[in-house]
Design an enzyme around this catalytic site. Structure first.
Site, short mmCIF file in Angstrom:
data_model
loop_
_atom_site.label_atom_id
_atom_site.label_comp_id
_atom_site.label_asym_id
_atom_site.label_seq_id
_atom_site.Cartn_x
_atom_site.Cartn_y
_atom_site.Cartn_z
N GLU A 1 0.84 -1.21 0.00
CA GLU A 1 0.00 0.00 0.00
C GLU A 1 0.87 1.25 0.00
O GLU A 1 2.00 1.23 0.47
CB GLU A 1 -0.90 0.01 1.25
CG GLU A 1 -1.99 -1.03 1.21
CD GLU A 1 -2.83 -1.02 2.47
OE1 GLU A 1 -2.63 -0.16 3.34
OE2 GLU A 1 -3.68 -1.92 2.60
N ARG B 1 -7.48 7.20 -24.16
CA ARG B 1 -7.66 6.44 -25.42
C ARG B 1 -8.97 5.66 -25.43
O ARG B 1 -9.61 5.52 -26.47
CB ARG B 1 -6.49 5.48 -25.63
CG ARG B 1 -5.30 6.19 -26.21
CD ARG B 1 -4.32 5.22 -26.77
NE ARG B 1 -3.67 4.47 -25.71
CZ ARG B 1 -2.63 3.68 -25.92
NH1 ARG B 1 -2.15 3.54 -27.13
NH2 ARG B 1 -2.07 3.03 -24.95
N GLN B 2 -9.34 5.15 -24.26
CA GLN B 2 -10.60 4.37 -24.23
C GLN B 2 -11.73 5.35 -23.96
O GLN B 2 -12.24 5.47 -22.86
CB GLN B 2 -10.49 3.29 -23.14
CG GLN B 2 -11.63 2.28 -23.14
CD GLN B 2 -11.61 1.30 -24.32
OE1 GLN B 2 -10.58 1.08 -24.93
NE2 GLN B 2 -12.76 0.73 -24.64
N HIS C 1 -5.31 12.63 -25.71
CA HIS C 1 -5.88 11.86 -26.81
C HIS C 1 -7.39 12.14 -26.88
O HIS C 1 -8.14 11.75 -26.00
CB HIS C 1 -5.64 10.38 -26.52
CG HIS C 1 -5.99 9.49 -27.65
ND1 HIS C 1 -5.11 9.19 -28.66
CD2 HIS C 1 -7.11 8.83 -27.93
CE1 HIS C 1 -5.68 8.37 -29.51
NE2 HIS C 1 -6.91 8.14 -29.09
N LYS D 1 -4.69 4.75 -41.04
CA LYS D 1 -4.27 3.70 -40.11
C LYS D 1 -5.45 2.81 -39.72
O LYS D 1 -6.54 3.29 -39.46
CB LYS D 1 -3.70 4.33 -38.84
CG LYS D 1 -3.26 3.33 -37.81
CD LYS D 1 -2.45 3.98 -36.71
CE LYS D 1 -3.31 4.38 -35.54
NZ LYS D 1 -2.52 4.94 -34.44
N ASP E 1 2.73 12.67 -33.99
CA ASP E 1 1.55 11.98 -33.45
C ASP E 1 1.38 12.41 -31.99
O ASP E 1 2.29 13.02 -31.41
CB ASP E 1 1.77 10.45 -33.54
CG ASP E 1 0.47 9.67 -33.49
OD1 ASP E 1 -0.60 10.29 -33.41
OD2 ASP E 1 0.53 8.43 -33.54
N THR F 1 3.77 1.72 -28.12
CA THR F 1 4.69 0.63 -28.48
C THR F 1 5.65 1.10 -29.57
O THR F 1 6.66 0.45 -29.82
CB THR F 1 3.91 -0.57 -29.04
OG1 THR F 1 3.25 -0.15 -30.25
CG2 THR F 1 2.89 -1.06 -28.06
C1 R5P Z 1 -3.76 6.36 -31.51
O1 R5P Z 1 -4.76 6.64 -32.14
C2 R5P Z 1 -2.72 7.36 -31.12
O2 R5P Z 1 -2.92 8.59 -31.74
C3 R5P Z 1 -1.35 6.83 -31.42
O3 R5P Z 1 -1.17 6.73 -32.80
C4 R5P Z 1 -1.15 5.49 -30.77
O4 R5P Z 1 -1.51 5.51 -29.43
C5 R5P Z 1 0.30 5.04 -30.90
O5 R5P Z 1 0.44 3.79 -30.30
P1 R5P Z 1 1.63 2.84 -30.72
O6 R5P Z 1 2.91 3.58 -30.52
O7 R5P Z 1 1.48 1.67 -29.81
O8 R5P Z 1 1.41 2.43 -32.15
#
Ligand code: R5P
Length: 238
Positions: A36, A93-94, A127, A193, A219, A224
């Site tokens: 904790e 993102r979600q 995002h 994409k 971006d 990743t």
């Molecule tokens: C997704 O829509 C974001 O704008 C980025 O393109 C995404 O999160 C990049 O993730 P990764 O580096 O894993 O491809």
């Protein structure tokens, strides 16, 4: 005013405090033997406006929870108002339920941030692909700043680009590509994409005029790195 940095913002908090002629308030954190978190605010914050700096990257659950403890604690200690600065804002993102039963994490996190007493928040290039504006998700004032022009200024002063074109890897990145291109006095365009999995994307070009030119890819998130790698590959393809 007091400036506090959590584990995801100590250095930045110290730098911001210095700019303001202040000293960042110490926040002590450690773990109890069972895992904790222990947290202690090192100064009196009663009746103060408190700014908490916490970048929620790398260990999002841990750093978010720490923010909840910190914000709730300073409120409990009598702070007048808490302003959060999240240089990186996780869980945005979600922002939709893409498949039945999924958590819409962006909205859950927004609710929790409000519940612990955050009065206003700032983030950078949050995002927001499907959400139009931060204020569509938060009830408190929420400001989404962009670093794209500043990054482009850096590139302009430090990288020699010939016949530059700024490229975003997907449709949503047009906003950053156009902002950066404006600073560089360059053209901009976007790729297409399709996400095939958490770590796999497929990128395709429309008719993009990149041949023989220097390309700057921009971006909002590199997670990743898959998106940037695939974008670079397709742009280098003869
Ligand atoms: C997704 O829509 C974001 O704008 C980025 O393109 C995404 O999160 C990049 O993730 P990764 O580096 O894993 O491809």
């Amino acid at each position: 005013m007091k400036i506090l940095g959590g584990s995801g913002g100590r250095v930045l908090a110290a730098l911001i405090a210095r700019q303001l002629g202040l000293k960042a308030t110490q926040v002590e954190t450690r773990r109890f033997p069972d895992g904790e978190k222990y947290l202690r605010v090192g100064e009196d914050v009663a009746d103060q406006d408190v700014v908490i700096i916490q970048s929620i990257h790398h260990q999002p659950d841990e750093l978010l929870f720490e923010y909840f403890l910190l914000c709730d604690t300073v409120k409990d200690l009598g702070a007048k108002r808490v302003v959060a600065v999240f240089p990186y804002f996780a869980y945005a993102r979600q922002d939709s339920r893409f498949n039945p039963g999924e958590a819409v994490s962006f909205r859950t996190v927004a609710k929790l941030l409000e519940d612990v007493g955050t009065a206003e928040l700032f983030s950078i290039d949050m995002h927001q692909h499907r959400v139009g504006r931060a204020s569509d998700v938060f009830k408190i004032p929420a400001h989404n700043l962009t670093a794209a022009p500043l990054l482009a200024e850096y590139v302009k002063s430090n990288v020699a680009l010939e016949r530059a074109i700024v490229v975003g890897p997907d449709e949503e990145s047009e906003q950053w590509a156009s902002a950066a291109a404006k600073v560089l006095g360059a053209d901009h365009d976007v790729l297409e994409k399709k996400r095939l999995g958490d770590e796999k994307v497929e990128i395709t070009t429309r008719s993009l005029a990149a041949r023989g030119r220097d390309v700057l890819i921009i971006d909002d998130i590199i997670s990743t790195g898959g998106t940037i790698i695939e974008a670079a590959k397709i742009l280098k393809r003869p």
